[in-house]
Design an enzyme around this catalytic site. Structure first.
Site, PDB file in Angstrom:
ATOM      1  N   ASP A 161       8.799 112.156  22.052  1.00 45.52           N
ATOM      2  CA  ASP A 161       8.546 113.002  23.003  1.00 45.52           C
ATOM      3  C   ASP A 161       7.175 112.128  23.925  1.00 45.52           C
ATOM      4  OD1 ASP A 161       9.918 115.136  22.813  1.00 45.52           O
ATOM      5  OD2 ASP A 161       8.911 115.641  21.723  1.00 45.52           O
ATOM      6  N   CYS A 179       6.037 107.881  13.927  1.00 44.58           N
ATOM      7  CA  CYS A 179       6.970 108.152  13.140  1.00 44.58           C
ATOM      8  C   CYS A 179       7.836 108.724  13.760  1.00 44.58           C
ATOM      9  CB  CYS A 179       6.816 109.451  12.264  1.00 44.58           C
ATOM     10  SG  CYS A 179       5.859 110.798  13.373  1.00 44.58           S
ATOM     11  N   HIS A 207      22.846 112.316  19.971  1.00 44.04           N
ATOM     12  CA  HIS A 207      23.720 112.854  19.052  1.00 44.04           C
ATOM     13  C   HIS A 207      24.268 110.958  18.420  1.00 44.04           C
ATOM     14  CE1 HIS A 207      23.667 117.224  18.491  1.00 44.04           C
ATOM     15  NE2 HIS A 207      22.527 116.815  17.891  1.00 44.04           N
ATOM     16  N   GLU A 234       2.185 113.776  20.935  1.00 42.77           N
ATOM     17  CA  GLU A 234       3.582 113.281  21.502  1.00 42.77           C
ATOM     18  C   GLU A 234       2.953 113.585  22.962  1.00 42.77           C
ATOM     19  OE1 GLU A 234       6.988 115.216  18.442  1.00 42.77           O
ATOM     20  OE2 GLU A 234       5.074 116.774  18.619  1.00 42.77           O
TER      21      GLU A 234
END
Length: 547
Positions: free
Chosen positions: A434, A481, A183, A410
């Protein structure tokens, strides 16, 4: 002396450091004098006050911070946690100690689950601290104040702390813990704050020490020379000038178009992204519709949100990712069963395939929204492993009325089989977060292995090349992305490896746009060819930096 971590974005900060205050000391159990009812009421009032603070701060902050802080408010009022606190108080434990023990116990469970759940343990600790501080009638530990600008150093930062940053004073962030998708990293990136996470030894520095925090290289230069400081300040000025330059479409120096798209998590984020120059959407995360729901949202409920999004981008590409949830982001109506290793469990397309009606409803809603708007809708599946899964998703999407259907890369196996995948998929979009995690076997939420979580690693770059080569050979678009696209120099290398579009947090668009304009396609390919010969991530970064 240099310290090293994982840089977030391409910014640079120069200044004195100030360390975050230590957390509140662990409360002792002083009991509650036998009045459990009054103590429970006191704790309930503190919990609601803290939850209200989170919500109010989220409304003020907006964007990604609002979503993160809303999640923190839900943590504060979680019925399971409150029941645990109540039971401890009913057994004679004082309120402060009961909150501490209940939250600490749940933190241990989250850490044991790993993945995104482990990341939430830090946020839960912040909730606990704020409730205890309210019960004591003192201010919760938070951002230090200073008359002079400073670089904030901390073990880690909670969402509430990051959202409260005074950007006129806080030049940059450096944390000992956390990874590039924590975060702290997400919020720092969304607010264009230079940040470096996972920096071992940074807490040993003294307040007032002058450093250069270079997010582009993940380096902390301690006690730099005047020449080094002057060079860093020039880089800061150049970056500000690039951000203020007129917005143009993404392109290389030779005119090769590289559309720059935005990663969005809500339709409400669209206007700000367009203002920063987003040429469309490269990743729209649909989880916001599902994560707080008790049951799967209806087709009509979903369609309304998709229409709101697509209406912002007439004639523009909007790539929507089907629900990416599973054991690491459990949903009661999809899959909340405990798994020993949720990152390798029933998540993404695997979970959707096991509950196909949820997937069908989402694709139907998207097709209906597409029919009512003028955007160019592309839809992709998360966590696709091979050509069989690709064929399943593409066939289902086309059956339900979608025009352009693709997959996310991913999982390393998809990259290895990319030539088979592009036979069916209309496009491939690479999720580098990922892909890096699975390639290097390094949990992207763990600071202890943050140095492995680097998309510059040549193993990751070689997998990207396999996908890029397959796309080039088949004429199928290949986008990126993941957060790697927000790294300006890495963005150039990704284009050289075959990426045809780049999608990122909107705050990174100006930096990437400026960097792409320095290179031709041939130069980008040369840098990419050099980078993949590296033996380490640092080596690849140096080889692909153009210096």
């Amino acid at each position: 002396m240099d310290l090293h971590g994982v840089g977030v974005g391409g910014g640079v900060a120069v200044g004195q450091i100030i360390r975050m205050a230590d957390p509140l000391p662990e409360p002792e159990d002083t009991g509650h004098g036998g009045d459990a009812v009054a103590e429970n009421a006191r704790v309930a009032e503190a919990v609601e006050a803290v939850a209200d603070d989170y919500r109010a701060l989220g409304e003020k902050a907006g964007g990604a911070a609002k979503d993160v802080l809303a999640a923190a408010a839900l943590m504060a009022t979680d019925p399971t946690l409150i029941d645990d606190v109540t039971a401890r108080i009913d057994s004679g434990t004082g309120g402060e100690r009961a909150v501490f023990e209940a939250f600490a116990s749940f933190q241990e469970i989250l850490i044991g689950m790993g993945g995104l759940m482990a990341e939430r343990a830090t946020d839960l600790g912040d909730v606990s601290q704020r409730i205890i501080a309210h019960l004591r009638g003192v201010s919760a530990p938070g951002i230090p104040t200073s008359d002079e600008p400073f670089i904030l150093v901390a073990a880690d930062l909670a969402p509430a702390d990051t959202a409260r940053l005074d950007l006129s004073k806080v030049l940059g962030l450096v944390t000992r813990d956390g990874g590039p998708t924590s975060h702290t990293a997400i919020l720092a990136r969304s607010q264009s704050i230079p940040a470096i996470v996972g920096v071992t030894g940074v807490l040993d520095l003294s307040d007032g020490t002058i450093v250069i925090a270079d997010a582009a290289t993940g380096t902390i230069r301690v006690s730099p020379s005047e020449t080094e400081i002057a060079d860093a300040r020039q880089r800061i000025a150049d970056r500000l000038a690039a951000a203020a330059a007129p917005i143009t479409d993404g392109a290389l120096a030779d005119g090769t178009k590289i559309p720059l798209l935005a990663n969005l998590g809500s339709p409400k984020d669209a206007v700000a992204a367009i203002d920063l120059g987003a040429e469309g959407v490269g990743l729209f995360r649909t989880e916001f519709l599902f994560l707080d729901a008790k049951t799967s949202p209806t087709v009509e409920e979903q369609k309304a949100q998709y229409v709101e999004l697509l209406a912002h981008f007439p004639g523009k590409k909007v790539v929507v990712r089907a629900l990416d949830a599973g054991a690491d982001k459990p949903l009661s109506f999809l899959n909340d069963a405990h798994e020993e290793n949720p990152a390798l469990g029933l998540r993404g397309l695997r979970a959707l395939r096991a509950s196909e009606q949820i997937l069908r409803d989402q694709l139907i809603a998207l097709a209906q929204a597409d029919a009512e708007t003028d955007a160019e809708l592309w839809v992709m599946a998360p966590m696709v492993s091979d050509s069989e899964e690709t064929e399943y998703f593409v066939a289902l999407g086309k059956e339900l009325g979608l025009k352009i259907v693709g997959v996310m890369a991913e999982v390393p196996s998809l990259a290895v089989l990319a030539d088979q995948v592009v036979e069916t998929a209309d496009f491939v979009s690479i999720g580098t977060n990922d892909l890096t995690q699975y390639t290097l076997a390094a949990d992207r939420m763990l600071g202890s292995v943050a140095h492995f979580q680097d998309p510059w690693h040549p193993a990751v770059l070689r997998l990207v090349k396999l996908i890029g080569d397959a796309g080039t050979a088949s004429g199928k678009p290949v986008g990126v992305c993941g957060e790697a696209a927000a790294d300006p120099q890495l963005a150039v290398v990704l284009v050289g490896l075959g990426a045809t579009t780049l999608s990122m947090t909107p705050a990174a668009l100006a930096d990437v746009r400026a960097e792409l304009g320095k290179y031709t396609i041939e130069q980008a390919r040369e840098l990419a060819a050099r980078a993949i010969t590296g033996r380490t991530a640092a080596d690849a970064r140096k080889l692909g930096s153009g210096t």
